[in-house]
Design a protein around this motif. Sequence first.
Motif, PDB file in Angstrom:
ATOM      1  N   LYS A 293       5.318   8.710  -1.401  1.00  0.00           N
ATOM      2  CA  LYS A 293       5.765  10.123  -1.974  1.00  0.00           C
ATOM      3  C   LYS A 293       6.132  10.966  -1.134  1.00  0.00           C
ATOM      4  O   LYS A 293       6.988  12.119  -1.325  1.00  0.00           O
ATOM      5  CB  LYS A 293       4.737  10.458  -3.073  1.00  0.00           C
ATOM      6  CG  LYS A 293       4.358   9.505  -4.096  1.00  0.00           C
ATOM      7  CD  LYS A 293       5.428   9.400  -4.965  1.00  0.00           C
ATOM      8  CE  LYS A 293       5.596   8.542  -6.202  1.00  0.00           C
ATOM      9  NZ  LYS A 293       6.617   8.235  -6.964  1.00  0.00           N
ATOM     10  N   PRO A 348      -2.921   8.318  -7.761  1.00  0.00           N
ATOM     11  CA  PRO A 348      -2.042   9.346  -7.741  1.00  0.00           C
ATOM     12  C   PRO A 348      -2.442  10.733  -7.994  1.00  0.00           C
ATOM     13  O   PRO A 348      -1.957  11.716  -7.586  1.00  0.00           O
ATOM     14  CB  PRO A 348      -1.005   8.904  -9.048  1.00  0.00           C
ATOM     15  CG  PRO A 348      -1.756   7.684  -9.827  1.00  0.00           C
ATOM     16  CD  PRO A 348      -2.723   7.381  -8.835  1.00  0.00           C
ATOM     17  N   VAL A 349      -3.606  10.812  -8.680  1.00  0.00           N
ATOM     18  CA  VAL A 349      -4.085  12.222  -8.514  1.00  0.00           C
ATOM     19  C   VAL A 349      -4.596  12.754  -7.367  1.00  0.00           C
ATOM     20  O   VAL A 349      -4.262  14.047  -6.841  1.00  0.00           O
ATOM     21  CB  VAL A 349      -5.197  12.393  -9.751  1.00  0.00           C
ATOM     22  CG1 VAL A 349      -6.024  13.719  -9.542  1.00  0.00           C
ATOM     23  CG2 VAL A 349      -4.757  12.138 -11.017  1.00  0.00           C
ATOM     24  N   CYS A 351      -3.415  11.645  -4.591  1.00  0.00           N
ATOM     25  CA  CYS A 351      -2.235  11.916  -3.785  1.00  0.00           C
ATOM     26  C   CYS A 351      -1.407  13.313  -3.985  1.00  0.00           C
ATOM     27  O   CYS A 351      -1.236  14.018  -3.143  1.00  0.00           O
ATOM     28  CB  CYS A 351      -1.175  10.796  -4.124  1.00  0.00           C
ATOM     29  SG  CYS A 351       0.416  10.834  -3.368  1.00  0.00           S
ATOM     30  N   ALA A 352      -1.766  13.584  -5.427  1.00  0.00           N
ATOM     31  CA  ALA A 352      -0.946  14.971  -5.874  1.00  0.00           C
ATOM     32  C   ALA A 352      -1.850  15.943  -5.118  1.00  0.00           C
ATOM     33  O   ALA A 352      -1.081  17.131  -4.883  1.00  0.00           O
ATOM     34  CB  ALA A 352      -1.013  15.028  -7.399  1.00  0.00           C
ATOM     35  N   THR A 355      -0.589  16.574  -1.611  1.00  0.00           N
ATOM     36  CA  THR A 355       0.810  17.388  -1.613  1.00  0.00           C
ATOM     37  C   THR A 355       0.671  18.790  -1.998  1.00  0.00           C
ATOM     38  O   THR A 355       1.472  19.581  -1.561  1.00  0.00           O
ATOM     39  CB  THR A 355       1.814  16.479  -2.466  1.00  0.00           C
ATOM     40  OG1 THR A 355       1.470  16.692  -3.977  1.00  0.00           O
ATOM     41  CG2 THR A 355       2.012  15.157  -2.204  1.00  0.00           C
ATOM     42  N   LEU A 356      -0.379  19.212  -2.655  1.00  0.00           N
ATOM     43  CA  LEU A 356      -0.472  20.496  -2.945  1.00  0.00           C
ATOM     44  C   LEU A 356      -0.949  21.217  -1.775  1.00  0.00           C
ATOM     45  O   LEU A 356      -0.575  22.650  -2.013  1.00  0.00           O
ATOM     46  CB  LEU A 356      -1.684  20.757  -4.152  1.00  0.00           C
ATOM     47  CG  LEU A 356      -1.207  20.514  -5.727  1.00  0.00           C
ATOM     48  CD1 LEU A 356      -2.582  20.561  -6.874  1.00  0.00           C
ATOM     49  CD2 LEU A 356      -0.073  21.182  -6.064  1.00  0.00           C
ATOM     50  N   LYS A 383       0.496  26.424  -9.623  1.00  0.00           N
ATOM     51  CA  LYS A 383       0.795  25.264  -9.588  1.00  0.00           C
ATOM     52  C   LYS A 383      -0.083  24.432 -10.312  1.00  0.00           C
ATOM     53  O   LYS A 383      -1.313  24.725 -10.400  1.00  0.00           O
ATOM     54  CB  LYS A 383       1.160  24.824  -8.219  1.00  0.00           C
ATOM     55  CG  LYS A 383       2.264  25.385  -7.333  1.00  0.00           C
ATOM     56  CD  LYS A 383       2.276  24.586  -5.833  1.00  0.00           C
ATOM     57  CE  LYS A 383       3.552  25.393  -5.261  1.00  0.00           C
ATOM     58  NZ  LYS A 383       3.428  24.784  -3.904  1.00  0.00           N
ATOM     59  N   ILE A 385      -1.165  20.311 -10.943  1.00  0.00           N
ATOM     60  CA  ILE A 385      -1.215  18.753 -10.629  1.00  0.00           C
ATOM     61  C   ILE A 385      -0.154  17.933 -11.485  1.00  0.00           C
ATOM     62  O   ILE A 385      -0.518  17.987 -12.613  1.00  0.00           O
ATOM     63  CB  ILE A 385      -2.490  18.005 -10.348  1.00  0.00           C
ATOM     64  CG1 ILE A 385      -3.187  18.622  -9.258  1.00  0.00           C
ATOM     65  CG2 ILE A 385      -2.294  16.630 -10.222  1.00  0.00           C
ATOM     66  CD1 ILE A 385      -4.475  18.068  -8.918  1.00  0.00           C
ATOM     67  N   ILE A 387       1.668  14.362 -11.941  1.00  0.00           N
ATOM     68  CA  ILE A 387       1.766  12.717 -11.300  1.00  0.00           C
ATOM     69  C   ILE A 387       3.026  12.420 -11.692  1.00  0.00           C
ATOM     70  O   ILE A 387       3.413  12.441 -12.715  1.00  0.00           O
ATOM     71  CB  ILE A 387       0.711  12.101 -12.217  1.00  0.00           C
ATOM     72  CG1 ILE A 387      -0.572  12.797 -12.234  1.00  0.00           C
ATOM     73  CG2 ILE A 387       0.556  10.675 -11.454  1.00  0.00           C
ATOM     74  CD1 ILE A 387      -1.453  13.133 -10.666  1.00  0.00           C
ATOM     75  N   ILE A 388       3.664  11.960 -10.334  1.00  0.00           N
ATOM     76  CA  ILE A 388       4.878  11.358 -10.328  1.00  0.00           C
ATOM     77  C   ILE A 388       4.865  10.125 -10.676  1.00  0.00           C
ATOM     78  O   ILE A 388       4.212   9.308 -10.190  1.00  0.00           O
ATOM     79  CB  ILE A 388       5.711  11.815  -9.119  1.00  0.00           C
ATOM     80  CG1 ILE A 388       5.648  13.380  -9.069  1.00  0.00           C
ATOM     81  CG2 ILE A 388       7.165  11.181  -9.300  1.00  0.00           C
ATOM     82  CD1 ILE A 388       6.138  13.668  -7.432  1.00  0.00           C
TER      83      ILE A 388
END
Length: 388
Positions: A293, A348-349, A351-352, A355-356, A383, A385, A387-388
């Motif tokens: 990502k 993924p949480v 990972c998010a 990225t934050l 912002k 979180i 999840i993509i």
Amino acid sequence: NEKIQEFKVALSEQEIDLKALRELCFSGIPCEGGIRALCWKILLNYLPLDQALWETFLTKQRDLYAQFLREMIIQPGIAKANLGVSREDVTLEDHPLNPNPDSRWNTYFKDNEVLLQIDKDVRRLYPDMAFFQRPTDFPSQLILDPQNEYETLRRRVEQTTLKAQTVNRNRSGVTNVSSPGKALNLYPSNEYEVLPNGCEAHWEVVERILFIYAKLNPGIAYVQGMNEIVGPIYYTFATDPNNQWKEHAEADTFFCFTNLMSENRDNFIKSLDDSQCGITFKMESVFSKLKEKDTELYMKLQEQNIKPQYFTFRWLTLLLSQEFLLPDVIRIWDSLFSDQERFEFLIPVCCAMLTLIRDQLLAGDFTTNMRLLLLYIYKNNNKKIIII
């Protein structure tokens, strides 16, 4: 409120549609009317989907928990009180210095090691909140019956800490014992004080839940951090506005925690770390997802030799309970419990979360970034979180 109405309709069905309920809960559960507490009991596979079975099932489970209290707290307390009353009680086969692993005394002393660690941890549970220090509206009548003369967990801890060393058992199963002098300062003055007889604080209830769990699961027993998983569940159930549910928060929390740990326990067993179900694989999965990502951020962390196990171990094992304030933890757990692959969803949480704070991480050196990751605080409220 339209959302509350949707939940009421879903929960009024004679046979709960689990798939529909999961979808509804994923975007957040209202706290009004005890809706969240009820949903969590269903999502954690505690309550049957057929509501017709609830009354019988709950009676059976709560009776079972009461039996656990009798067998693991009350009976040993009576036995301890009786041991040594007469010379016949202290036999060659069973006396305090008997090294036999089957000795009642040996079991009692081993349980004390676990109990001291639990006690130390639960007293520090959410110290910024007054809730866990407050008395529960529904103290256990079995435990606090004034007719009882047996040794309760409370008395057991008080007596043991006067003469015992501070015991710390880490996740590897290694027991560290500090010098006896430190035992006198086991609990600093700012930690929870025990309430008068006849009352018990919420942290004492959490202590009992964890002690019973440790006794029933000797293979894993108690590992530091389990208190952080019980805390939000118990808080949610013990603040239910419906007294019929609130009264049984202890038993219901125990069974929901047990169910959650049956899915999560591999993270607490060191021998499974490097297996596909172990924590090492999951920690590495966070970086694999990040590489996919956000390659730039991934490369930055790699260059600084920041490994996922430095910070994601706690994130994953404790389900982010230490990274956010309790209301946020509870909201995250709405989605976590709703997801069928709940522990896969954590990856993924995490990972998010990286990225934050990517801008800070990209600008930081090793020391700054380690501090950022170990004391994760995300302050930009604009912002969320995603999840993509």
